[in-house]
Design an enzyme around this catalytic site. Structure first.
Site, PDB file in Angstrom:
ATOM      1  N   VAL A  83      35.835  30.458  48.471  1.00  0.00           N
ATOM      2  CA  VAL A  83      36.230  29.352  47.606  1.00  0.00           C
ATOM      3  C   VAL A  83      37.358  29.931  46.746  1.00  0.00           C
ATOM      4  CG1 VAL A  83      35.549  27.755  45.791  1.00  0.00           C
ATOM      5  CG2 VAL A  83      33.919  28.350  47.601  1.00  0.00           C
ATOM      6  N   PRO A  84      38.604  29.616  47.066  1.00  0.00           N
ATOM      7  CA  PRO A  84      39.749  30.373  46.540  1.00  0.00           C
ATOM      8  C   PRO A  84      40.142  30.012  45.108  1.00  0.00           C
ATOM      9  CG  PRO A  84      40.535  28.621  47.951  1.00  0.00           C
ATOM     10  CD  PRO A  84      39.035  28.561  48.006  1.00  0.00           C
ATOM     11  N   CYS A  85      39.291  30.367  44.157  1.00  0.00           N
ATOM     12  CA  CYS A  85      39.615  30.048  42.768  1.00  0.00           C
ATOM     13  C   CYS A  85      40.808  30.851  42.265  1.00  0.00           C
ATOM     14  CB  CYS A  85      38.395  30.247  41.872  1.00  0.00           C
ATOM     15  SG  CYS A  85      37.655  31.880  41.963  1.00  0.00           S
ATOM     16  N   HIS A  86      41.231  31.869  43.025  1.00  0.00           N
ATOM     17  CA  HIS A  86      42.463  32.582  42.641  1.00  0.00           C
ATOM     18  C   HIS A  86      43.686  31.683  42.785  1.00  0.00           C
ATOM     19  CE1 HIS A  86      42.073  33.254  47.029  1.00  0.00           C
ATOM     20  NE2 HIS A  86      43.397  33.296  47.045  1.00  0.00           N
TER      21      HIS A  86
END
Length: 206
Positions: A106-109
């Site tokens: 889950v690419p919260c970056h």
């Protein structure tokens, strides 16, 4: 991340009844895919997401939306909040992402501040910069911190699947909840994004 792993696995066992064990063969396969992503030779990690590792319904919604942000693109916290019809819920979105149990998957970056500032990453700013750089996101180092270099990115429509030059006149109609900033690698990997017929971004950034 290492600092969160033990606590997360304990909670997963207690709340979801998941028996935590290490399958070395499966872990090695996942590790190989992760290394390919970090090397820039793989732009997707199609690993299944188990919702039992998520918290509230709001966090699940935020994480699911974040998971749709394309490789090589970024979205602002304000835009994520606006996508739920709650443009002022920026702190709530940031809190939901702070406890993202599946970093990178889950690419919260790929979620950034309103001005393009890289901020609010549980893995630390250095890791956030590394991950975005792997995805071809151009960054700027300024006295106030690290920022996305918007002048070298396309502006995309998340729902309408289109993209424009960063200063296209047509962007005045773009709503915050639909906006992405996209690198060249993002455009190359998202074949269903259609170039704007006003500024013709397919010819390259002006």
């Amino acid at each position: 991340w290492e600092t969160h792993a033990a606590r997360f696995l304990t909670r997963l066992e207690r709340q979801a009844g998941v028996a935590v064990h290490e399958d070395q063969e499966a872990l090695q396969a996942l590790l190989s895919e992760l290394q390919a992503y970090l090397a820039g030779t793989c732009d997707r990690l199609p690993w299944p997401i188990d919702e039992r590792c998520m918290g509230s319904a709001f966090q699940r919604d935020v994480l699911h939306l974040t998971a749709t942000i394309p490789y090589g693109a970024v979205m602002r916290y304000q835009s994520v909040a606006a996508a739920f019809g709650q443009p002022k819920a920026v702190r709530a979105v940031a809190q939901a992402l702070r406890y993202n149990p599946l970093a990178i998957i889950v690419p919260c970056h790929r979620v950034i501040g309103q001005t393009g500032h890289l901020t609010g990453y549980a893995g630390g700013l250095e890791r956030k910069c590394t991950l975005l750089t792997c995805e071809g996101i151009p960054l700027l180092n300024r006295p106030a911190g690290v920022f996305i270099n918007r002048e070298h990115m396309y502006v995309g429509w998340r729902k309408e699947r289109g993209y424009s030059q960063p200063h296209c006149p047509g962007l005045v109609h773009l709503t915050p909840d639909d906006m992405l900033l996209m690198s060249s690698r993002a455009i190359a990997g998202q074949h269903d994004f259609v170039p704007c017929d006003m500024c013709h971004p397919e010819q390259g950034l002006a």
